[in-house]
Design an enzyme around this catalytic site. Structure first.
Site, PDB file in Angstrom:
ATOM      1  N   CYS A 169       0.810  -1.221   0.000  1.00  0.00           N
ATOM      2  CA  CYS A 169       0.000   0.000   0.000  1.00  0.00           C
ATOM      3  C   CYS A 169       0.847   1.277   0.000  1.00  0.00           C
ATOM      4  O   CYS A 169       0.551   2.229  -0.739  1.00  0.00           O
ATOM      5  CB  CYS A 169      -0.957  -0.006   1.192  1.00  0.00           C
ATOM      6  N   SER A 199      -5.805   0.812   9.545  1.00  0.00           N
ATOM      7  CA  SER A 199      -6.463  -0.090   8.590  1.00  0.00           C
ATOM      8  C   SER A 199      -5.459  -0.921   7.807  1.00  0.00           C
ATOM      9  O   SER A 199      -5.795  -2.015   7.362  1.00  0.00           O
ATOM     10  CB  SER A 199      -7.324   0.721   7.630  1.00  0.00           C
ATOM     11  N   HIS A 282      -3.225   6.393   4.670  1.00  0.00           N
ATOM     12  CA  HIS A 282      -1.811   6.660   4.938  1.00  0.00           C
ATOM     13  C   HIS A 282      -1.424   8.056   4.437  1.00  0.00           C
ATOM     14  O   HIS A 282      -1.970   8.546   3.449  1.00  0.00           O
ATOM     15  CB  HIS A 282      -0.922   5.681   4.157  1.00  0.00           C
TER      16      HIS A 282
END
Ligand code: NAP
Length: 374
Positions: A169, A199, A282
């Protein structure tokens, strides 16, 4: 085949509201179903998890065509039901026989599960999009961000077997912002500092952050099951394992995956990955050194022209991207675009990036990859 709407805009049922967990057992109203006879039969491996649930939302939002869905998780979840586009599905325990007749599988059940079951699925003729790190650096497995390197998976199609890996990610979010700048002026060196949300560590980590926040505010003892430290009102070095060189695995993924995705071994990358008590998206502060000159205006123009990137860069109002701006959104948000004043030339920039890592950092990217397999 990008579709510009979302569940919310289309008045979708509660069971598919963005940002909310899909409710097990809840029956939704038939809306905009994309069940089509000639679409792939799709399996979701890890459907009960944070990414698995997001797969369902994204498949719905993008009208992904499918002839049937198979929902898979551990034996613990077998028998649970989910409503999706007006139909009830029962979660099945993942076994070696789960992929018979399945054309396309979206995996998000951890690296160990992918290592064992993705080759089994592929051998059964099912094409796999894998969210774990199991195959990212495997020779011959494309590591794809559709906006950046779709050519890496050219010729692949659902129903033919094969594995495509979804990057980490933090890597996806960084490269969505940096690739247009790289194309404009060629990145020589990249220094990334991340501020990573709960998350990214799954559903249980999000629940732990919420629980700890309540406990801290109520003056109660703090429960620590997922992370070894208090997470609420705190931050700490990323929880991935340390490697021999003092970097953790998350930091090394940024280094190795960027080189593979760009097909460029000589780019220098260093990073520091930190968990912050943010629920869902993020943030990354990125310092860039380029081979060629690039002005702030050129950088902003390159970013504005790149699909999947939005700019929030209002200096007068001190308004730049936040994790909340990015939460539940498809786009990666970029701001604080400024010349690096530590350099005497015009070959350095600093930027700040926010992206929803369950969406673009995981489920959305995987579904975009799946669209390339249609
Ligand atoms: N969260 C993110 O933002 C993110 C981003 C990129 C990549 N990923 C990767 O995606 C994967 C899942 O992450 P997540 O955040 O969704 O985790 P999660 O919320 O903890 O969900 C894990 C999923 O895996 C399933 N699972 C666990 N053991 C299993 C088994 N033995 N057989 C079949 N299914 C099993 C779980 O099913 P049960 O409910 O039955 O246990 C659940 O559906 C990981 O590889 C992670 O690294 C996550």
């Amino acid at each position: 085949m990008r579709v510009a709407h979302s569940c919310a805009l289309r008045g979708a049922p509660l069971a598919c509201r963005p940002g909310q967990p899909l409710r097990a057992g809840r029956r939704s109203v038939q809306v905009f179903a994309k069940k089509v006879a000639d679409g792939p039969k799709v399996a979701i491996v890890g459907v009960t998890g944070a990414v698995g649930q997001e797969f369902l939302r994204v498949l719905h939002e993008r009208d992904f065509p499918y002839s049937d869905l198979v929902m898979l998780a551990s034996a613990r979840s077998a028998g649970r039901t989910y409503s999706f586009e007006g139909q009830e599905y029962t979660v099945q325990a993942l076994t070696e026989d789960s992929f018979a007749g399945v054309d396309l599988a979206l995996f998000s059940a951890g690296g160990g599960i992918s290592k064992k079951f993705a080759p089994i699925a592929s051998a059964a003729g099912c094409t796999v999009v894998d969210n774990s790190s199991a195959f990212r650096m495997t020779e011959g497995v494309p590591l794809v961000i559709p906006e950046v390197n779709p050519q890496a998976m050219e010729g692949m199609k659902y129903g033919k077997g094969g594995i495509v890996a979804n990057p980490n990610c933090s890597t996806i979010i960084a490269l969505m912002a940096v690739t247009p700048l790289h194309r404009a002026a060629k990145v020589k060196r990249m220094v990334v500092s991340t501020y990573q949300a709960a998350s990214g560590a799954g559903q249980a980590a999000m629940e732990e952050l919420e629980q700890q926040t309540r406990e801290a505010l109520d003056g109660k003892p703090i429960t620590t099951n997922i992370f070894p430290f208090q997470y609420a009102f705190n931050l700490f070095s990323h929880n991935s394992p340390m490697t021999d060189n003092g970097y953790n695995e998350e930091e090394m993924k940024l280094v190795k995956e960027t080189r593979k995705i760009w097909g460029q071994d000589d780019v220098s990358i260093t990073g520091t990955c930190i968990r912050v008590p943010v629920m869902r998206a993020h943030a990354e502060s990125i310092n860039l050194e380029f081979e060629n000159d690039i002005s702030e205006e050129e950088a902003l123009a390159a970013l504005a022209a790149f699909p999947g990137v939005s700019i929030i860069n209002d200096r007068a109002a001190n308004r730049f991207p936040t994790p909340l701006d990015a939460s539940n959104k498809d786009d990666v948000y970029v701001g604080r675009v400024r010349r690096d004043i530590s350099r005497p030339d015009s070959k350095g920039l600093d930027i700040f990036v926010c992206g929803d890592q369950i969406k673009k950092g995981a489920a959305l990217n995987a579904v975009q990859v799946a669209e390339l397999l249609l």
